[in-house]
Design a protein around this motif. Structure first.
Motif, short mmCIF file in Angstrom:
data_model
loop_
_atom_site.label_atom_id
_atom_site.label_comp_id
_atom_site.label_asym_id
_atom_site.label_seq_id
_atom_site.Cartn_x
_atom_site.Cartn_y
_atom_site.Cartn_z
N GLY A 166 0.82 -1.21 0.00
CA GLY A 166 0.00 0.00 0.00
C GLY A 166 0.85 1.25 0.00
O GLY A 166 0.63 2.18 -0.78
N LYS A 167 1.86 1.26 0.85
CA LYS A 167 2.76 2.42 0.93
C LYS A 167 3.53 2.59 -0.37
O LYS A 167 3.69 3.71 -0.88
CB LYS A 167 3.72 2.22 2.10
N ALA A 168 4.01 1.46 -0.96
CA ALA A 168 4.77 1.54 -2.21
C ALA A 168 3.90 2.04 -3.35
O ALA A 168 4.35 2.84 -4.18
CB ALA A 168 5.36 0.17 -2.54
N GLY A 169 2.67 1.56 -3.42
CA GLY A 169 1.77 1.98 -4.49
C GLY A 169 1.36 3.44 -4.36
O GLY A 169 1.30 4.17 -5.36
N ALA A 170 1.07 3.88 -3.15
CA ALA A 170 0.65 5.27 -2.95
C ALA A 170 1.75 6.24 -3.35
O ALA A 170 1.48 7.35 -3.83
CB ALA A 170 0.25 5.49 -1.49
N ALA A 171 2.99 5.81 -3.19
CA ALA A 171 4.12 6.69 -3.48
C ALA A 171 4.26 7.01 -4.96
O ALA A 171 4.87 8.03 -5.32
CB ALA A 171 5.42 6.07 -2.97
N ILE A 172 3.71 6.17 -5.84
CA ILE A 172 3.86 6.41 -7.28
C ILE A 172 2.58 6.92 -7.93
O ILE A 172 2.53 7.12 -9.15
CB ILE A 172 4.34 5.14 -8.01
N LEU A 173 1.54 7.13 -7.14
CA LEU A 173 0.32 7.69 -7.71
C LEU A 173 0.52 9.16 -8.07
O LEU A 173 1.31 9.86 -7.43
CB LEU A 173 -0.83 7.56 -6.71
N PRO A 174 -0.19 9.65 -9.08
CA PRO A 174 -0.06 11.07 -9.44
C PRO A 174 -0.61 11.96 -8.35
O PRO A 174 -1.49 11.56 -7.58
CB PRO A 174 -0.89 11.17 -10.72
N ALA A 175 -0.09 13.15 -8.27
CA ALA A 175 -0.59 14.12 -7.30
C ALA A 175 -2.03 14.49 -7.65
O ALA A 175 -2.42 14.45 -8.82
CB ALA A 175 0.29 15.36 -7.29
N PRO A 176 -2.84 14.84 -6.67
CA PRO A 176 -4.23 15.22 -6.95
C PRO A 176 -4.29 16.42 -7.89
O PRO A 176 -3.47 17.34 -7.79
CB PRO A 176 -4.78 15.59 -5.57
N PRO A 177 -5.23 16.41 -8.82
CA PRO A 177 -5.38 17.56 -9.71
C PRO A 177 -5.86 18.78 -8.94
O PRO A 177 -6.48 18.66 -7.89
CB PRO A 177 -6.43 17.09 -10.72
N SER A 178 -5.57 19.94 -9.48
CA SER A 178 -5.97 21.18 -8.82
C SER A 178 -7.48 21.26 -8.72
O SER A 178 -8.21 21.02 -9.68
CB SER A 178 -5.44 22.37 -9.62
N GLY A 179 -7.97 21.52 -7.54
CA GLY A 179 -9.39 21.77 -7.36
C GLY A 179 -10.21 20.58 -6.92
O GLY A 179 -11.38 20.74 -6.58
N ARG A 180 -9.62 19.38 -6.91
CA ARG A 180 -10.40 18.22 -6.43
C ARG A 180 -9.45 17.14 -5.93
O ARG A 180 -8.27 17.12 -6.26
CB ARG A 180 -11.31 17.67 -7.51
#
Length: 349
Positions: free
Chosen positions: A138-152
């Motif tokens: 879970g920690k490894a996967g979360a680290a490579i997810l894209p940053a949240p888009p602006s506004g949501r």
């Protein structure tokens, strides 16, 4: 986080949450033989590759206690052979089942003293290790997810159920989603209903709602539309078996979502423990695909929805080619753009 007794040892029995009844009823069943556990796996009382592996391990232990109650067998391997056979044949695609049995089987030919207790300790170890591996991936996967888009908030789509209900706890794909919330603060989830057994609607939406996630349920055929409208930032799924080249077998429909994710430039992550990776299977073409009963398609909870006499094709899984997988996430780390060379270099001990 809500904790479920998906498959645990309690008072000398294997206790399972009957997931066929969710979300309307929480009922626990108890089993005292390998045959009973095997039938529960086959009938999908318990499902999800890691959870099936845990259940099978406890099935071996409870069978040994059952036999010991009638007197210590002259030959443990011979006495346990039928129970082991039933467990192995319960479901063919989820590799964790065979992996767990392979881990316990050598004990049968060893020291017979206190064998049932030693089998139980090994089964408990499998369960404990699964929870730890889910948290690590879970920690490894979360680290490579894209940053949240602006506004949501970040919005992740998942297919089937690869959460606490499908593991010993925390989850594989949903473990990544849970860790993503810890990283980003808020995460929204689009859950596909997952026909014909409705794991997304019945299990994933229910599990995440209980943990306070904002969940939007969609039919399986709506994912392309949602992606085309920019509503999905990443897709995270689990797996029941991953071949040596990175091809991943998961619940039927996963392949289509992967194709759509590639079309729309959306990261597609597969999260699974090392026990789900089958280095003996070269590619996805060699993964056995379970076919389920026709009435799962023609009926919904006993109500017929299809014409009498219609033919049914009901494979439980499909295979997503490695070329469509952005990254394979395991407790040992992430394999980006997996192929046979990268898989072996990163994961093979």
């Amino acid at each position: 986080m809500t904790v479920f007794d998906v498959a645990v040892w309690k008072d000398g029995k294997v206790r399972m949450l009957d997931q066929r009844l969710l979300p309307t009823e929480e009922r626990y069943l108890e089993f005292t033989s390998a045959a009973g556990v095997a039938e529960a796996i086959r009938a999908m009382v318990v499902r999800g590759a890691p959870a099936i592996g845990c259940a099978a391990a406890f099935g071996v232990a409870v069978e040994a206690f059952r036999l010991a109650d009638s007197g210590t067998p002259a030959s443990w391997p011979e006495a346990m052979a039928e129970g082991m056979r039933l467990l192995r044949q319960a479901r063919p695609t989820a590799v964790n089942l065979g992996w767990a049995l392979d881990r316990l089987e050598p004990l049968l030919a060893g020291d017979p003293v206190d064998l049932p207790q030693r089998l139980l300790r090994e089964a408990e170890a499998i369960r404990t290790e699964d929870i730890a591996s889910c948290r690590a991936m879970g920690k490894a996967g979360a680290a490579i997810l894209p940053a949240p888009p602006s506004g949501r908030p970040l919005t992740i789509m998942t297919h089937c159920n690869a959460g606490a209900l499908a593991t010993a706890g925390y989850g594989t794909a949903l473990g990544v989603i849970r860790a993503a919330r810890e990283r980003f603060g808020e995460v929204r989830v689009f859950a596909t209903e997952t026909r014909p057994f409705w794991q997304g609607a019945r299990l994933t939406a229910w599990e995440l709602e209980r943990d306070g996630f904002e969940v939007t349920l969609i039919t399986d055929s709506m994912s392309g539309h949602a992606m085309s409208r920019g509503l999905i930032d990443a897709v995270v799924v689990g797996a029941d078996r991953v071949a040596a080249n990175g091809d991943a077998a998961n619940k039927i429909g996963t392949y289509g979502h992967a194709v759509l994710a590639r079309r729309h430039g959306i990261p597609f992550l597969v999260a699974c423990p090392l026990s789900t990776i089958d280095f003996k299977t070269p590619t996805g073409l060699e993964i056995p695909i379970e076919e389920r009963p026709a009435d799962e398609v023609t009926h919904v909870r006993g109500l017929r929805i299809a014409a009498e006499g219609v033919k049914v094709f009901n494979p439980a899984f499909d295979v997503t080619p490695a070329e469509l997988v952005t990254a394979l996430v395991t407790e040992r780390g992430v394999v980006h753009a997996p192929d046979a060379i990268r898989m072996r270099a990163a994961l093979k001990a």
